[in-house]
Design a protein around this motif. Structure first.
Motif, PDB file in Angstrom:
ATOM      1  N   ALA A 541       0.837  -1.198   0.000  1.00 19.07           N
ATOM      2  CA  ALA A 541       0.000   0.000   0.000  1.00 19.07           C
ATOM      3  C   ALA A 541       0.874   1.250   0.000  1.00 19.07           C
ATOM      4  CB  ALA A 541      -0.912   0.002   1.218  1.00 19.07           C
ATOM      5  N   GLN A 542       0.478   2.239  -0.802  1.00 19.19           N
ATOM      6  CA  GLN A 542       1.153   3.538  -0.855  1.00 19.19           C
ATOM      7  C   GLN A 542       0.121   4.614  -0.510  1.00 19.19           C
ATOM      8  OE1 GLN A 542       3.252   4.356  -4.472  1.00 19.19           O
ATOM      9  NE2 GLN A 542       4.276   2.356  -4.542  1.00 19.19           N
ATOM     10  N   LEU A 543       0.411   5.339   0.555  1.00 22.67           N
ATOM     11  CA  LEU A 543      -0.471   6.416   0.974  1.00 22.67           C
ATOM     12  C   LEU A 543       0.266   7.741   0.830  1.00 22.67           C
ATOM     13  CD1 LEU A 543      -1.917   4.872   4.266  1.00 22.67           C
ATOM     14  CD2 LEU A 543      -2.811   4.657   1.945  1.00 22.67           C
ATOM     15  N   SER A 544      -0.448   8.759   0.358  1.00 20.47           N
ATOM     16  CA  SER A 544       0.156  10.088   0.168  1.00 20.47           C
ATOM     17  C   SER A 544      -0.703  11.140   0.879  1.00 20.47           C
ATOM     18  CB  SER A 544       0.260  10.423  -1.314  1.00 20.47           C
ATOM     19  OG  SER A 544       0.849  11.686  -1.501  1.00 20.47           O
ATOM     20  N   LEU A 545      -0.009  12.042   1.603  1.00 20.30           N
ATOM     21  CA  LEU A 545      -0.691  13.123   2.315  1.00 20.30           C
ATOM     22  C   LEU A 545      -0.118  14.454   1.824  1.00 20.30           C
ATOM     23  CD1 LEU A 545      -2.564  14.128   4.620  1.00 20.30           C
ATOM     24  CD2 LEU A 545      -0.608  13.906   6.168  1.00 20.30           C
ATOM     25  N   GLY A 546      -0.944  15.266   1.173  1.00 16.21           N
ATOM     26  CA  GLY A 546      -0.482  16.547   0.648  1.00 16.21           C
ATOM     27  C   GLY A 546      -0.292  17.588   1.744  1.00 16.21           C
ATOM     28  N   LEU A 547       0.731  18.446   1.584  1.00 17.11           N
ATOM     29  CA  LEU A 547       1.030  19.537   2.516  1.00 17.11           C
ATOM     30  C   LEU A 547       1.149  20.832   1.722  1.00 17.11           C
ATOM     31  CD1 LEU A 547       3.900  17.797   4.545  1.00 17.11           C
ATOM     32  CD2 LEU A 547       1.463  17.794   5.097  1.00 17.11           C
ATOM     33  N   ALA A 548       0.615  21.930   2.255  1.00 14.32           N
ATOM     34  CA  ALA A 548       0.686  23.214   1.553  1.00 14.32           C
ATOM     35  C   ALA A 548       0.710  24.352   2.569  1.00 14.32           C
ATOM     36  CB  ALA A 548      -0.497  23.384   0.604  1.00 14.32           C
ATOM     37  N   GLY A 549       1.381  25.445   2.191  1.00 16.37           N
ATOM     38  CA  GLY A 549       1.439  26.630   3.046  1.00 16.37           C
ATOM     39  C   GLY A 549       2.058  27.791   2.297  1.00 16.37           C
ATOM     40  N   THR A 550       1.945  28.979   2.859  1.00 16.03           N
ATOM     41  CA  THR A 550       2.505  30.188   2.237  1.00 16.03           C
ATOM     42  C   THR A 550       3.462  30.854   3.212  1.00 16.03           C
ATOM     43  OG1 THR A 550       0.507  30.553   0.924  1.00 16.03           O
ATOM     44  CG2 THR A 550       1.996  32.435   1.213  1.00 16.03           C
ATOM     45  N   GLY A 551       4.691  31.095   2.737  1.00 14.82           N
ATOM     46  CA  GLY A 551       5.680  31.786   3.552  1.00 14.82           C
ATOM     47  C   GLY A 551       5.524  33.292   3.418  1.00 14.82           C
ATOM     48  N   ILE A 552       5.557  33.976   4.546  1.00 18.05           N
ATOM     49  CA  ILE A 552       5.415  35.435   4.575  1.00 18.05           C
ATOM     50  C   ILE A 552       6.773  36.044   4.897  1.00 18.05           C
ATOM     51  CG2 ILE A 552       4.219  37.395   5.617  1.00 18.05           C
ATOM     52  CD1 ILE A 552       2.444  35.478   4.033  1.00 18.05           C
ATOM     53  N   ALA A 553       7.176  37.057   4.106  1.00 20.83           N
ATOM     54  CA  ALA A 553       8.472  37.707   4.314  1.00 20.83           C
ATOM     55  C   ALA A 553       8.542  38.351   5.689  1.00 20.83           C
ATOM     56  CB  ALA A 553       8.727  38.746   3.230  1.00 20.83           C
ATOM     57  N   ILE A 554       9.736  38.380   6.268  1.00 22.21           N
ATOM     58  CA  ILE A 554       9.943  39.018   7.568  1.00 22.21           C
ATOM     59  C   ILE A 554       9.678  40.512   7.436  1.00 22.21           C
ATOM     60  CG2 ILE A 554      11.638  39.495   9.365  1.00 22.21           C
ATOM     61  CD1 ILE A 554      13.046  36.924   8.559  1.00 22.21           C
ATOM     62  N   PRO A 555       8.772  41.053   8.227  1.00 22.05           N
ATOM     63  CA  PRO A 555       8.483  42.487   8.102  1.00 22.05           C
ATOM     64  C   PRO A 555       9.666  43.333   8.554  1.00 22.05           C
ATOM     65  CG  PRO A 555       7.394  41.569  10.027  1.00 22.05           C
ATOM     66  CD  PRO A 555       7.984  40.418   9.286  1.00 22.05           C
ATOM     67  N   VAL A 556       9.896  44.413   7.848  1.00 27.94           N
ATOM     68  CA  VAL A 556      10.960  45.348   8.201  1.00 27.94           C
ATOM     69  C   VAL A 556      10.341  46.519   8.947  1.00 27.94           C
ATOM     70  CG1 VAL A 556      12.772  46.864   7.341  1.00 27.94           C
ATOM     71  CG2 VAL A 556      12.332  44.676   6.215  1.00 27.94           C
ATOM     72  N   LYS A 557      10.794  46.730  10.159  1.00 24.53           N
ATOM     73  CA  LYS A 557      10.257  47.822  10.965  1.00 24.53           C
ATOM     74  C   LYS A 557      11.289  48.928  11.120  1.00 24.53           C
ATOM     75  CE  LYS A 557       7.063  45.016  13.717  1.00 24.53           C
ATOM     76  NZ  LYS A 557       6.615  44.677  15.073  1.00 24.53           N
ATOM     77  N   THR A 558      10.834  50.127  10.915  1.00 31.45           N
ATOM     78  CA  THR A 558      11.700  51.283  11.138  1.00 31.45           C
ATOM     79  C   THR A 558      11.235  51.969  12.419  1.00 31.45           C
ATOM     80  OG1 THR A 558      12.000  51.571   8.766  1.00 31.45           O
ATOM     81  CG2 THR A 558      12.562  53.428  10.186  1.00 31.45           C
ATOM     82  N   VAL A 559      12.067  51.882  13.441  1.00 31.25           N
ATOM     83  CA  VAL A 559      11.696  52.416  14.745  1.00 31.25           C
ATOM     84  C   VAL A 559      12.579  53.606  15.077  1.00 31.25           C
ATOM     85  CG1 VAL A 559      11.502  51.911  17.201  1.00 31.25           C
ATOM     86  CG2 VAL A 559      10.933  50.153  15.525  1.00 31.25           C
ATOM     87  N   THR A 560      11.959  54.703  15.464  1.00 25.66           N
ATOM     88  CA  THR A 560      12.698  55.915  15.822  1.00 25.66           C
ATOM     89  C   THR A 560      12.286  56.352  17.217  1.00 25.66           C
ATOM     90  OG1 THR A 560      12.788  56.623  13.510  1.00 25.66           O
ATOM     91  CG2 THR A 560      13.210  58.300  15.194  1.00 25.66           C
ATOM     92  N   LEU A 561      13.282  56.670  18.035  1.00 23.97           N
ATOM     93  CA  LEU A 561      13.037  57.194  19.379  1.00 23.97           C
ATOM     94  C   LEU A 561      13.857  58.461  19.528  1.00 23.97           C
ATOM     95  CD1 LEU A 561      11.724  56.725  22.195  1.00 23.97           C
ATOM     96  CD2 LEU A 561      13.874  55.634  22.862  1.00 23.97           C
ATOM     97  N   ASN A 562      13.184  59.580  19.737  1.00 23.22           N
ATOM     98  CA  ASN A 562      13.871  60.855  19.941  1.00 23.22           C
ATOM     99  C   ASN A 562      14.110  61.073  21.436  1.00 23.22           C
ATOM    100  OD1 ASN A 562      13.770  61.330  17.186  1.00 23.22           O
ATOM    101  ND2 ASN A 562      11.880  62.516  17.302  1.00 23.22           N
ATOM    102  N   ILE A 563      15.330  61.507  21.773  1.00 26.19           N
ATOM    103  CA  ILE A 563      15.714  61.734  23.166  1.00 26.19           C
ATOM    104  C   ILE A 563      16.220  63.157  23.322  1.00 26.19           C
ATOM    105  CG2 ILE A 563      17.247  61.019  25.041  1.00 26.19           C
ATOM    106  CD1 ILE A 563      17.360  58.265  23.773  1.00 26.19           C
ATOM    107  N   ASN A 564      15.729  63.852  24.335  1.00 28.04           N
ATOM    108  CA  ASN A 564      16.165  65.228  24.575  1.00 28.04           C
ATOM    109  C   ASN A 564      16.302  65.484  26.076  1.00 28.04           C
ATOM    110  OD1 ASN A 564      16.827  67.933  23.894  1.00 28.04           O
ATOM    111  ND2 ASN A 564      14.747  68.546  24.382  1.00 28.04           N
ATOM    112  N   PRO A 565      17.517  65.918  26.546  1.00 27.25           N
ATOM    113  CA  PRO A 565      18.759  66.020  25.783  1.00 27.25           C
ATOM    114  C   PRO A 565      19.423  64.647  25.637  1.00 27.25           C
ATOM    115  CG  PRO A 565      19.131  66.667  28.044  1.00 27.25           C
ATOM    116  CD  PRO A 565      17.655  66.412  27.925  1.00 27.25           C
ATOM    117  N   GLN A 566      20.433  64.569  24.734  1.00 32.37           N
ATOM    118  CA  GLN A 566      21.108  63.303  24.495  1.00 32.37           C
ATOM    119  C   GLN A 566      22.339  63.129  25.379  1.00 32.37           C
ATOM    120  OE1 GLN A 566      21.759  63.425  20.271  1.00 32.37           O
ATOM    121  NE2 GLN A 566      19.722  62.662  19.804  1.00 32.37           N
ATOM    122  N   SER A 567      22.698  64.151  26.140  1.00 32.75           N
ATOM    123  CA  SER A 567      23.774  64.062  27.125  1.00 32.75           C
ATOM    124  C   SER A 567      23.539  65.140  28.178  1.00 32.75           C
ATOM    125  CB  SER A 567      25.146  64.252  26.467  1.00 32.75           C
ATOM    126  OG  SER A 567      25.246  65.540  25.889  1.00 32.75           O
TER     127      SER A 567
END
Length: 724
Positions: A541-567
Motif C-alpha cells: 500500500a502507498q499512501l500520500s498526504l499533501g502539505l501546503a502553506g505560504t511563507g510570509i516575508a519578515i516584516p521590516v520595521k523602522t523604529v525611531t526614538l527621539n531623546i532630549n537632551p542626548q547628554s
C-alpha cells in the motif's frame, strides 16, 4: 585627701566619657552655626542664664581663661560642663543642647563671624545637544541657591564671553534686582541657537553681593549644518517574478521618506533601461509636491511584458536631498502561457485487500503547476471494475495557478488476484494518467487508513519561523499487522516542511492499532510551498498526504526614538548629599508603538519612577507620545563620574544611549589638632586640662585646713578630759 582625689579622678573619667558621647552625637547630627553660637555666647542660654562674657570677656579672640581651647571642638566644652570646671557645670548643665554646644565651639573658632549670603549654582555647566544652525534647542536649567545667613541680592544676569550670540537667556525665576532669602533658590533658563557649525561656548554671569561677587555657569553646544532634506527609499530593488506575456503584474509600492529637517523636493522621477516601456509609474510622490520633514510619499509600479524572457529597468529619483539621488532596480521575466498538471502520488498502490472487505479509499491530488489557470474537462478511471471514483471530489471545472484538488479512488475487490486500472485527466494541459494497482486476497491483510483525506493546509507563516504542529493518525483497520517500510517527505519543496510523530520506518501496527504523523511548516523563503508525505507498507500500500502553506516575508520595521537632551553634565556635588535629578524626554514620532524592553545604566546613575515619569521598563511608548525618563546622580566616589544609559527595544536591533557626566567631592570634616586651643570652660572661668587647674590648689588647701582643724578639735577634747 585620698578620698577627695579618688572622687576627682572618677569625676574626670565620667566627664571624658560623657564629653566623647556628646561630641560624637553633635558631630553626627548637626552642622555648626557660628552665628547662633555668637548669640549664645553673648546672651547666654535661650532659657536664660549667665552669658559666657562674664568669665571669658566680650570676644573669645582674647583667650580669657583659655577659652580658645574650645575652638571648633564641642567635646572640650562638654567635658568642662561634665567636670564642673570653674563652676561651669553648675551654670550650664542641661542649659545648652548638643547642637548649641557645637554652635558655641564654631563661634569660638571664628569669633569675627558676621551674617552674609553664600551663592552656589548647580549644575555649574550645561551641555546642549547638537542643534541645527538657526534652530533653537530645548531650554536647560541651572539653580542659584543662597546657603548663607543673609539675603543674596542679585545685581544682574547676563551672557558673557565666547560665543555669547549663540545662546539666549530664556527666563526662569531668577532676575536682576531681586534677592534670595537664606536657604531660598531660583532658576535660570537658557537655550542654544547656533549661528555657525562647530563647538560653541559661553557663560552665564550672575552678579550678586556674596563672596566673589559673581557666579558663572558654563554653556556649551555643537552647531550642526543647516537643515537639509534626507532621502530614504524603502527598497533598492523590486523583482516582479515570472509573468505571463501581455498580462499585467500586481502593483508594487516603494515608500519614500524624508529623514532630514527640511522639505524634500523631487526634480525628477523617471524610468530608464531597455525595458522601461513595460512599466507604469504612479503613486503620491510628485515633482509638483514637496515632502515635509519626517513625511512620506509612495511610488507604485506595474509591469506588463510584451515578449517572453527576462526584463530589467531602473527607477531614477532625483531630489534636493543631502544624501544624493536614488536608483531602484526593476527586474523580472515573462513566459508564454503554459498550462501544466501534476498528480500526487504519480502511481497509486492499494496493496493487498481482503475479498469482500469494506471498500478502501485513497486520494489522488491534482495540482496546477503551470502559469495559467487549468481547465479540467474530464476525470475518469478505466480498467478493473473493482477500482472506481469515490464521492466527495474537490476538483471542479478549473484550478487556479498553484492550487490543488483531491480525487477519491475506491478499491472494492470481489475476486482474488492482481487488479489494475488508471486515472485519466483531460484538461488544457497535456493528458495525465495515474496507474492504480491492488491485490485481492482471501488471506488476512492489513488495512492502512489516514485520518486526513485531503491536503493539509497550514496557515501563513513568517519566513524562518515554525507553524503549529498538525497531527494525522495512521490506523490499521485490517485483520493482519502492517509494517511501515517507507515514510518520507516528497516534492521539490520538502525542505520547507518538518516530519515527526510516533509512526516510524520499520514500525509495526497490529490490527486496530494506530500511530501519529506530525507535520509542521517552516518556510525558508516567501511564497506558496507544497510537498507531500509518502508512506509505503509491506503489503504494497502507498499512501500520500499533501502539505501546503505560504511563507510570509519578515516584516521590516523602522523604529525611531527621539531623546532630549542626548547628554547631560550634572555638575559637582558632595558625596552623601541629596541626589541630583534630571528629566530626559523620550518621544515616539512614529505611527506605531515602540516596545521599550530595558534601560541599562552604568556609573553612579539610576532611573527614578514618579507620578510624572515613564513607567518602569519594559513598557510600550505609544505613537506620537512622550514620557520623561528621570535619572538620579548619586556618586559614591570622589572625582569625575562618567556613565550612560542604553535603551533597547524588542522591535529592532537599534539601541539609543544618553551620556552622563558629573563630579563629586568628599564631605569636609574639621581637623582637630592635639595642641590647638580648646575651650573646656565652655563659658566658665576654667579651661585647664593639664593638671594646673587653679581650683585644684584651692581644694587641696581646704582639705589640709579641714584636717588640721579636726586634729586641733581632737587635741582640745583630750585636754578637757584630762582636766576633768
Amino acid at each position: 585627701m585620698m578620698n577627695l582625689h579618688f572622687r576627682f579622678t572618677r569625676l574626670l573619667q565620667q566627664g571624658i566619657v560623657l564629653g566623647a558621647v556628646l561630641a560624637a552625637s553633635i558631630s553626627a547630627a548637626h552642622a555648626a552655626d557660628a552665628l547662633n553660637g555668637k548669640s549664645l555666647y553673648l546672651n547666654g542660654p535661650t532659657a536664660g542664664g549667665t552669658s559666657c562674657t562674664a568669665c571669658h570677656g566680650a570676644s573669645p579672640a582674647n583667650n580669657v581663661n583659655g577659652i580658645l581651647r574650645g575652638a571648633n571642638n564641642p567635646t572640650e566644652i562638654s567635658n568642662a560642663f561634665a567636670q564642673n570646671k570653674g563652676g561651669m557645670g553648675s551654670l550650664y548643665n542641661n542649659k545648652f543642647s548638643q547642637a548649641e554646644i557645637a554652635d558655641l565651639a564654631a563661634f569660638i573658632g571664628n569669633p569675627t563671624v558676621v551674617a552674609g549670603p553664600i551663592a552656589t549654582v548647580s549644575p555649574a555647566s550645561l551641555v546642549f545637544t547638537g542643534t541645527t544652525v538657526g534652530q533653537t534647542s530645548t531650554a536647560l536649567s541651572t539653580t542659584l541657591s543662597n546657603t548663607g545667613s543673609a539675603a543674596l541680592n542679585i545685581t544682574s544676569i547676563a551672557l558673557t564671553g565666547g560665543s555669547a550670540t549663540d545662546f539666549n537667556l530664556a527666563g526662569g525665576s531668577c532676575a536682576g534686582g531681586s534677592s534670595l532669602a537664606p536657604s531660598a533658590s531660583c532658576t535660570v533658563l537658557s537655550t542654544f541657537k547656533p549661528t555657525a557649525q562647530g563647538n560653541r561656548t559661553t557663560s552665564i554671569s550672575i552678579n550678586h553681593n556674596a563672596t566673589g561677587g559673581v557666579s558663572l555657569v558654563t554653556l556649551s553646544g555643537t552647531g550642526n549644518a543647516a537643515a537639509q532634506a534626507g532621502l530614504t527609499v524603502s527598497a533598492s530593488s523590486l523583482n516582479f517574478g515570472t509573468l505571463l506575456v501581455n498580462a499585467a503584474s500586481t502593483v508594487q509600492t516603494i515608500t519614500i521618506s524624508n529623514s532630514g529637517q527640511a522639505a524634500l523636493n523631487f526634480s525628477s522621477i523617471a524610468l530608464s533601461g531597455a525595458n522601461a516601456g513595460i512599466f507604469v509609474v504612479g503613486g503620491t510622490c510628485s515633482t509638483q509636491t514637496a515632502v515635509a520633514a519626517g513625511g512620506q510619499c509612495t511610488i507604485t509600479l506595474q509591469a506588463t511584458p510584451a515578449t517572453a524572457g527576462a526584463f530589467a529597468a531602473a527607477l531614477n529619483i532625483a531630489s534636493n536631498a543631502s544624501n544624493g539621488n536614488a536608483v531602484v532596480s526593476l527586474a523580472g521575466s515573462a513566459a508564454a502561457a503554459a498550462p501544466a498538471i501534476a498528480a500526487t502520488p504519480s502511481v497509486l498502490a492499494f496493496g493487498a485487500q481482503t475479498v469482500a472487505a469494506a471498500p478502501l479509499t485513497q486520494q489522488i491530488s491534482l495540482s496546477n503547476t503551470g502559469n495559467v489557470a487549468l481547465s479540467l474537462t474530464a476525470i475518469k478511471i478505466s480498467g478493473a471494475s473493482a477500482i472506481t471514483l469515490g464521492a466527495g471530489s474537490t476538483c471542479g471545472s478549473s484550478l487556479a495557478i498553484g492550487a490543488s484538488c483531491n480525487v477519491p479512488v475506491v478499491f472494492t475487490p470481489a475476486v482474488e488476484g492482481d487488479i489494475s486500472a488508471s486515472l485519466a485527466v483531460t484538461s488544457n494541459a497535456a493528458p495525465l494518467q495515474v496507474a492504480i494497482t491492488g491485490t485481492a486476497t482471501k488471506q488476512a491483510v492489513a488495512k492502512p487508513v489516514l485520518s486526513d483525506t485531503s491536503t493539509v493546509q497550514f496557515s501563513d507563516t513568517q519566513v524562518g519561523t515554525t507553524s503549529a504542529k498538525h497531527t494525522t493518525t495512521l490506523s490499521n483497520t485490517g485483520t493482519a499487522a502492517l509494517k511501515i517500510t517507507s515514510l518520507v517527505l516528497n516534492g521539490s519543496q520538502l525542505n520547507d516542511f518538518i516530519l515527526a510523530g510516533t509512526c516510524s520506518v520499520n514500525g509495526t501496527l497490529s490490527p486496530a492499532a494506530s500511530c501519529t504523523i506530525d507535520t509542521s511548516f517552516k518556510p525558508g523563503s516567501a511564497g506558496s510551498k507544497a510537498a507531500n508525505v509518502l508512506l509505503v507498507t509491506d503489503g504494497g500500500a502507498q499512501l500520500s498526504l499533501g502539505l501546503a502553506g505560504t511563507g510570509i516575508a519578515i516584516p521590516v520595521k523602522t523604529v525611531t526614538l527621539n531623546i532630549n537632551p542626548q547628554s547631560f553634565d550634572f555638575g559637582s556635588t558632595t558625596i552623601g548629599n541629596a541626589n541630583l535629578v534630571k528629566r530626559f524626554t523620550l518621544t515616539n514620532p512614529g505611527t506605531s508603538a515602540i516596545a521599550l524592553t530595558n534601560a541599562a545604566f552604568s556609573g553612579a546613575y539610576a532611573a527614578v519612577v514618579d507620578s510624572a515619569s515613564c513607567p518602569r521598563f519594559p513598557f510600550s511608548l505609544q505613537a506620537n507620545t512622550s514620557c520623561e525618563l528621570v535619572v538620579s546622580y548619586a556618586p559614591a566616589n570622589a572625582g569625575t563620574n562618567n556613565g550612560s544609559v542604553v535603551i533597547s527595544s524588542s522591535d529592532t536591533s537599534t539601541t539609543w544611549s544618553i551620556a552622563f557626566s558629573g563630579t563629586a567631592v568628599n564631605a569636609v570634616t574639621p581637623a582637630v589638632t592635639a595642641n590647638a586651643p580648646r575651650n573646656e570652660g565652655g563659658g566658665g572661668c576654667s579651661v585647664a586640662r593639664d593638671g594646673n587647674d587653679p581650683m585644684l590648689p584651692v581644694l587641696v588647701i581646704l582639705a589640709a585646713a579641714v584636717i588640721i582643724w579636726r586634729r586641733k578639735q581632737v587635741k582640745q577634747a583630750r585636754q578637757a578630759r584630762t582636766q576633768d
